[in-house]
Design a protein around this motif. Structure first.
Motif, PDB file in Angstrom:
ATOM      1  N   GLY B 110     -23.459  33.632  15.537  1.00 30.63           N
ATOM      2  CA  GLY B 110     -22.195  34.333  15.329  1.00 30.63           C
ATOM      3  C   GLY B 110     -21.797  34.354  13.869  1.00 30.63           C
ATOM      4  O   GLY B 110     -22.425  33.707  13.019  1.00 30.63           O
ATOM      5  N   ASP B 146     -18.313  27.843  16.314  1.00 33.56           N
ATOM      6  CA  ASP B 146     -17.113  27.970  17.144  1.00 33.56           C
ATOM      7  C   ASP B 146     -17.551  28.369  18.556  1.00 33.56           C
ATOM      8  O   ASP B 146     -18.716  28.702  18.790  1.00 33.56           O
ATOM      9  CB  ASP B 146     -16.108  28.961  16.544  1.00 33.56           C
ATOM     10  N   THR B 147     -16.601  28.363  19.475  1.00 39.79           N
ATOM     11  CA  THR B 147     -16.971  28.419  20.899  1.00 39.79           C
ATOM     12  C   THR B 147     -17.668  29.707  21.307  1.00 39.79           C
ATOM     13  O   THR B 147     -18.552  29.696  22.155  1.00 39.79           O
ATOM     14  CB  THR B 147     -15.729  28.223  21.797  1.00 39.79           C
ATOM     15  N   GLY B 148     -17.271  30.837  20.717  1.00 43.17           N
ATOM     16  CA  GLY B 148     -17.864  32.113  21.109  1.00 43.17           C
ATOM     17  C   GLY B 148     -19.362  32.151  20.864  1.00 43.17           C
ATOM     18  O   GLY B 148     -20.092  32.916  21.524  1.00 43.17           O
ATOM     19  N   MET B 149     -19.829  31.326  19.937  1.00 47.51           N
ATOM     20  CA  MET B 149     -21.256  31.330  19.615  1.00 47.51           C
ATOM     21  C   MET B 149     -22.094  30.755  20.758  1.00 47.51           C
ATOM     22  O   MET B 149     -23.276  31.084  20.896  1.00 47.51           O
ATOM     23  CB  MET B 149     -21.498  30.565  18.316  1.00 47.51           C
ATOM     24  N   ASP B 151     -21.399  31.283  23.955  1.00 38.15           N
ATOM     25  CA  ASP B 151     -21.537  32.414  24.880  1.00 38.15           C
ATOM     26  C   ASP B 151     -22.581  33.403  24.369  1.00 38.15           C
ATOM     27  O   ASP B 151     -23.342  33.973  25.152  1.00 38.15           O
ATOM     28  CB  ASP B 151     -20.181  33.121  25.057  1.00 38.15           C
ATOM     29  N   THR B 152     -22.607  33.620  23.065  1.00 33.79           N
ATOM     30  CA  THR B 152     -23.596  34.547  22.515  1.00 33.79           C
ATOM     31  C   THR B 152     -25.011  34.010  22.708  1.00 33.79           C
ATOM     32  O   THR B 152     -25.941  34.769  23.011  1.00 33.79           O
ATOM     33  CB  THR B 152     -23.312  34.835  21.031  1.00 33.79           C
ATOM     34  N   GLY B 177     -14.444  27.648  10.611  1.00 32.83           N
ATOM     35  CA  GLY B 177     -15.067  27.350  11.903  1.00 32.83           C
ATOM     36  C   GLY B 177     -14.227  26.370  12.700  1.00 32.83           C
ATOM     37  O   GLY B 177     -13.098  26.039  12.331  1.00 32.83           O
ATOM     38  N   MET B 178     -14.796  25.909  13.806  1.00 34.77           N
ATOM     39  CA  MET B 178     -14.083  24.950  14.638  1.00 34.77           C
ATOM     40  C   MET B 178     -13.878  23.653  13.845  1.00 34.77           C
ATOM     41  O   MET B 178     -14.767  23.221  13.116  1.00 34.77           O
ATOM     42  CB  MET B 178     -14.888  24.679  15.906  1.00 34.77           C
ATOM     43  N   ASN B 184     -12.788  18.663  20.081  1.00 31.51           N
ATOM     44  CA  ASN B 184     -13.573  19.883  19.930  1.00 31.51           C
ATOM     45  C   ASN B 184     -15.015  19.648  20.369  1.00 31.51           C
ATOM     46  O   ASN B 184     -15.627  20.491  21.039  1.00 31.51           O
ATOM     47  CB  ASN B 184     -13.533  20.355  18.474  1.00 31.51           C
ATOM     48  N   PHE B 187     -15.197  19.501  24.105  1.00 36.35           N
ATOM     49  CA  PHE B 187     -15.038  20.828  24.689  1.00 36.35           C
ATOM     50  C   PHE B 187     -16.349  21.609  24.641  1.00 36.35           C
ATOM     51  O   PHE B 187     -16.756  22.243  25.615  1.00 36.35           O
ATOM     52  CB  PHE B 187     -13.933  21.582  23.937  1.00 36.35           C
ATOM     53  N   MET B 191     -19.171  22.988  27.597  1.00 35.79           N
ATOM     54  CA  MET B 191     -19.491  24.423  27.737  1.00 35.79           C
ATOM     55  C   MET B 191     -20.974  24.705  27.959  1.00 35.79           C
ATOM     56  O   MET B 191     -21.328  25.740  28.516  1.00 35.79           O
ATOM     57  CB  MET B 191     -19.110  25.173  26.450  1.00 35.79           C
TER      58      MET B 191
END
Lengths: 271, 271
Positions: B110, B146-149, B151-152, B177-178, B184, B187, B191
């Motif tokens: 990401g 960060d978290t979206g990465m 999912d990617t 970034g996170m 964190n 979390f 995931m």
């Protein structure tokens, strides 16, 4: 008792086209009509992007001027401008219309992949937008696409470019950004400083479930065709106002009062 | 019993200069020497960026070739190339050296603000790097800012560009970034899919606290001058090996075994 619910209607955006849903408004006249319908349905704020008459995204000042005037002529709904525009726009283009002094404008505090594209908001760009918002005394809605953006917002507070209390909008479910899981919303809400207000904008199929969750949690809600074109699986929404109606219905079931624009102004510290 | 601990030493990076800490290695010879010292201290992998002799970041193939050969001549430590390079590099430049077949290479899934800069990894760029890794059969370390990465990364699995089980490295505390909060890390670990392995790279003052937390949680650890120049508050580290020693000391106190390169290979599915 929970604070009254602010519903923001994101009626057009930069990506949703009539090919996706024929009810997306394009012209200032259409956008204003849709804003009025959303206000009647229960929204107290409308989030707008500019469009050319053929639907091409634009941040041109004269387009925003028409949108703002047409809405204000016939409604007391608060008007929020996007400063995101479309992913290919320069920052200058994105903030050109802010001297028109909408009630609010968005400020995205980080860069994130946006599907195949990149939604660019480098720190120098963020500062430039924040300064412009300060110059025209426009209340920012801090758009958060992932957790690091919350920390960056707090950094801007330290730099004197944002002032607490902040209002956040968590945009969840963009491919590249934080996903639409309910845990993600909880995590973000835990991160922000006490005294902040927040809303959620769930993308696609996450829109209504996250809206309902936000209502339960005491947050606020953004819905509309920008974020989601369906009112239920496979059924296109007749307009953003239909999504607003769904939210109002749920809020009433939960006994949560709906904020008028006047009340929303107070909650958000607008004006 | 917990899986043996893999310690990766990030010895140079692209941002830490001798002005920050005089012990940052620049030349292939210096980087190789530092890798050997880190191996002796307990690291089973070294994460390297290329540098010109004056410290300027480079991803040039011949520099990486020298680094790889010099390390392999004198150590069995696993060698991981960065494909991140420096924020201003093109993707072609970043992946030029992968035909040298290091044991691993990073893949950041990401785009994220990196201080005043943007670390660009659009989806098309990510795919290009992932394809190159597949072509040379190099095990990727998925770098998460960060978290979206996360999912990617899972999206790339669906596209056939990554293969489970995945190995993640959570880089926490980069401005943009996170952040480096222990919550964190928890979390992110929640995931990722079961069967994944993970390590943490805490930036700056977050390095050792997050490393210790990862050891407690059964994860792996990256430390080194790329991420943090201090061994304790105000005291510059004598080298990345000194940070590796701190991690080994803590792991031994907790009764966690240290992985040899051979064991690390097995855990990570390398080779």
């Amino acid at each position: 008792m929970m604070t009254p619910l602010i519903i923001t209607a994101a009626v057009d955006g930069a990506e949703t086209m009539r090919e996706h849903n024929p009810n997306v408004p394009y012209t200032p006249e259409e956008i204003a009509q849709e804003a009025v319908r959303c206000r009647e349905a229960g929204a107290s704020m409308v989030h707008v992007h500019g469009r050319e008459d053929d639907g091409t995204p634009t941040q041109a000042r004269d387009v925003f001027e028409q949108i703002l005037n047409k809405i204000r002529e016939r409604s007391d709904i608060l008007v929020q401008f996007s400063t995101g525009g479309a992913v290919w726009m320069s920052v200058e283009e994105r903030i050109e219309a802010l001297d028109l002094r909408p009630d609010m404008a968005t400020l995205t505090t980080g860069t994130v992949n946006f599907g195949e594209d990149v939604f660019m908001n480098s720190l120098p760009m963020i500062r430039q937008i924040a300064e412009r918002l300060q110059e025209f005394d426009i209340t920012p809605e801090i758009e958060i696409f992932d957790t690091g953006m919350v920390d960056t917002a707090m950094r801007l507070v330290k730099e004197g470019l944002l002032e607490e209390p902040l209002h956040f909008d968590f945009v969840l479910g963009v491919p590249g950004g934080m996903g639409g899981r309910p845990e993600n919303l909880e995590f973000l809400v835990d991160m922000i400083p006490e005294g902040s207000t927040w809303s959620v904008a769930g993308i696609g199929r996450h829109e209504l479930p996250l809206a309902y969750k936000a209502i339960d949690m005491g947050g606020h809600v953004r819905v509309g065709l920008e974020d989601n074109i369906f009112v239920e699986k496979g059924v296109l929404a007749k307009g953003s106002w239909e999504l607003v109606e769904k939210v109002v219905e749920y809020a009433e079931e939960q006994g949560r009062e709906i904020a008028t624009p006047e009340v929303a102004k107070e909650i958000l510290g607008v004006g």
